[in-house]
Design an enzyme around this catalytic site. Structure first.
Site, short mmCIF file in Angstrom:
data_model
loop_
_atom_site.label_atom_id
_atom_site.label_comp_id
_atom_site.label_asym_id
_atom_site.label_seq_id
_atom_site.Cartn_x
_atom_site.Cartn_y
_atom_site.Cartn_z
N VAL A 1 -15.80 53.61 -16.40
CA VAL A 1 -15.81 53.87 -17.84
C VAL A 1 -17.19 54.35 -18.27
O VAL A 1 -17.32 55.26 -19.10
CB VAL A 1 -15.39 52.62 -18.63
CG1 VAL A 1 -15.39 52.90 -20.12
CG2 VAL A 1 -14.00 52.15 -18.19
N ASP A 2 -18.24 53.76 -17.74
CA ASP A 2 -19.59 54.24 -18.03
C ASP A 2 -19.76 55.70 -17.60
O ASP A 2 -20.36 56.50 -18.31
CB ASP A 2 -20.63 53.38 -17.32
CG ASP A 2 -21.00 52.13 -18.09
OD1 ASP A 2 -21.18 52.22 -19.32
OD2 ASP A 2 -21.10 51.06 -17.48
N VAL A 3 -19.25 56.02 -16.42
CA VAL A 3 -19.37 57.39 -15.92
C VAL A 3 -18.60 58.36 -16.81
O VAL A 3 -19.10 59.44 -17.16
CB VAL A 3 -18.89 57.47 -14.46
CG1 VAL A 3 -18.85 58.92 -13.98
CG2 VAL A 3 -19.80 56.64 -13.56
N ALA B 1 -20.50 58.85 -20.00
CA ALA B 1 -21.67 59.72 -19.77
C ALA B 1 -21.26 61.18 -19.80
O ALA B 1 -21.94 62.03 -20.40
CB ALA B 1 -22.33 59.38 -18.45
#
Length: 424
Positions: free
Chosen positions: A198-200, A203
């Site tokens: 999810v962070d990726v 980003a």
């Protein structure tokens, strides 16, 4: 005022010279600019989503100044093991091609330096708790008055309304957002993805938004405040699974490695282990059946079309695995690939990188420290450009490595503030 020992400012301080300090690097830059040369990014983010966004901008040519807490820096500097010879591999994965400056935002002088950086910036990326930078005079409303061309990207976990006070951790978002509910075996526990996916995703969404805002600024002369949150990025990436609910009222469930709409599209057991097989159309299934020595499977009414195979998957899968048991997975991969059937063994990350190298994809780059010496190897930005972009190979910075040089630049009476309209 915080002052770290200065090892000498990076080449980025003097413009887009080769960051490896070599004649080859300078020659490459002279041969062709990077898309974001001349763009200054003030990076007030930490951990993964924000830093990956700003590293992508840096890879594309932007000058990125990373603001860190004195003494501790980005949280991920202490996230280990594993450790490389130079620090946390987690931190290093998303912070190459940046300058690190330590500023204590509770100190008036440091706060003023942070404000000056923001006023010169084309882009500011932050993932403070919603409203955190506003209270310091570093919010979009205040900064954009003095720097109207500023593109200001805010990243949170759950937005700025009802979820503003919920900590934004990838693992929690995977749970609350539905991803874990479709990850894992049908009769087993839900699982998170093997990377902070999810962070990726966030980003990449943030990078797209920043680039779009910079393009819009060329026409209007004004920047934008783009707001992203982990939950929305996850849900925006649910694709067919999300639309199954919205369009048909079907709530997807865990299916292990099986696909809800395609069969076979899963791991199948061979003589020595699993093989990933993906038949995206009926022609591929016919080729699979032929290579397995059972062409009649493709003529069987239960299996002749994909929709029929989905309906009868429980009958088909054992038949396929019985045939695949005649040989090891590596042999089947070679045979099926040659026959035009997508197939692959389950590889480790080391094997995956080696495979990409064998295909000539050059998945990694070498990064260099301030002296120009190779200090490590990293996964490169995946885009390939023609003509090639000038390489950027500056290793992730040591904590506060550029504090003195950046502060000197900010204080310099001769330094010109970065333009904010870029209309030409």
């Amino acid at each position: 005022m915080v002052n770290s020992a200065s090892p000498g400012g990076p080449a980025a301080l003097d413009g887009p010279a080769g960051l490896d300090g070599s004649a080859a690097g300078c020659a490459a830059d002279a041969a062709g600019q990077r898309p974001l040369d001349g763009i200054l990014v003030a990076d007030f983010s930490r951990v993964l989503a924000g830093p990956l966004c700003t590293m992508t901008l840096a890879d594309l040519g932007a000058r990125v100044v990373k603001v860190e807490r004195p003494g501790a820096g980005d949280d991920t500097r202490s996230w280990g093991p594993p450790w490389s010879e130079t620090g946390s591999t987690y931190f290093e994965s998303v912070n190459r091609n940046k300058e690190s400056v330590c500023l204590d935002l509770s100190d008036p002088d440091d706060l003023q330096a942070a404000r000056e950086l923001a006023l010169r910036a084309d882009v500011l990326v932050e993932n403070f708790k919603p409203g955190g930078l506003d209270r310091l005079g570093l919010g979009y409303a205040e900064l954009s008055t003095a720097n109207p061309g500023l593109v200001y990207a805010s990243i949170s976990g759950f937005g700025t309304t009802g979820g503003r006070d919920i900590p934004g951790y990838d693992f929690i978002v995977q749970a609350l957002g539905g991803l874990m509910s479709i990850t894992g075996e049908a009769d087993g526990a839900p699982y998170k993805a093997g990377v902070a996916l999810v962070d990726v995703l966030t980003a990449k969404d943030a990078t797209i938004a920043v680039l779009a805002a910079l393009q819009a600024r060329r026409a209007t002369g004004r920047g934008s405040h783009v707001q992203l949150n982990l939950l929305s990025s996850l849900q925006g990436a649910l694709a067919n699974q999300g639309q199954a609910f919205l369009g048909a009222g079907a709530v997807p469930a865990r299916m292990g490695n099986a696909h809800p709409s395609i069969v076979p599209y899963q791991l199948l057991e061979c003589a020595d282990g699993p093989l990933a097989v993906a038949c995206g159309n009926d022609a591929q299934f016919r080729r699979l059946a032929g290579e397995l020595g059972a062409p009649d499977l493709a003529a069987d009414g239960r299996f002749a079309t994909n929709s029929a195979r989905v309906q009868h998957r429980e009958a088909l899968v054992p038949l396929l695995e019985e045939l695949l048991a005649a040989a090891p997975a590596a042999q089947w991969q070679e045979r099926l690939t040659r026959a035009g059937v997508p197939a692959g063994r389950v590889a480790g990350i080391d094997d995956g990188i080696a495979y990409a190298e064998s295909l000539g994809l050059e998945p990694t780059i070498e990064v260099r420290d301030a002296s120009g010496a190779v200090s490590g190897r990293q996964l490169r930005h995946p885009a390939v450009w023609e003509p090639p972009l000038a390489p950027r190979v500056q290793a992730p910075p040591r904590l506060g490595e550029h504090t003195d040089s950046v502060l000197s630049w900010l204080r310099s009476e001769e330094a010109e503030r970065q333009p904010t309209d870029h209309l030409s």
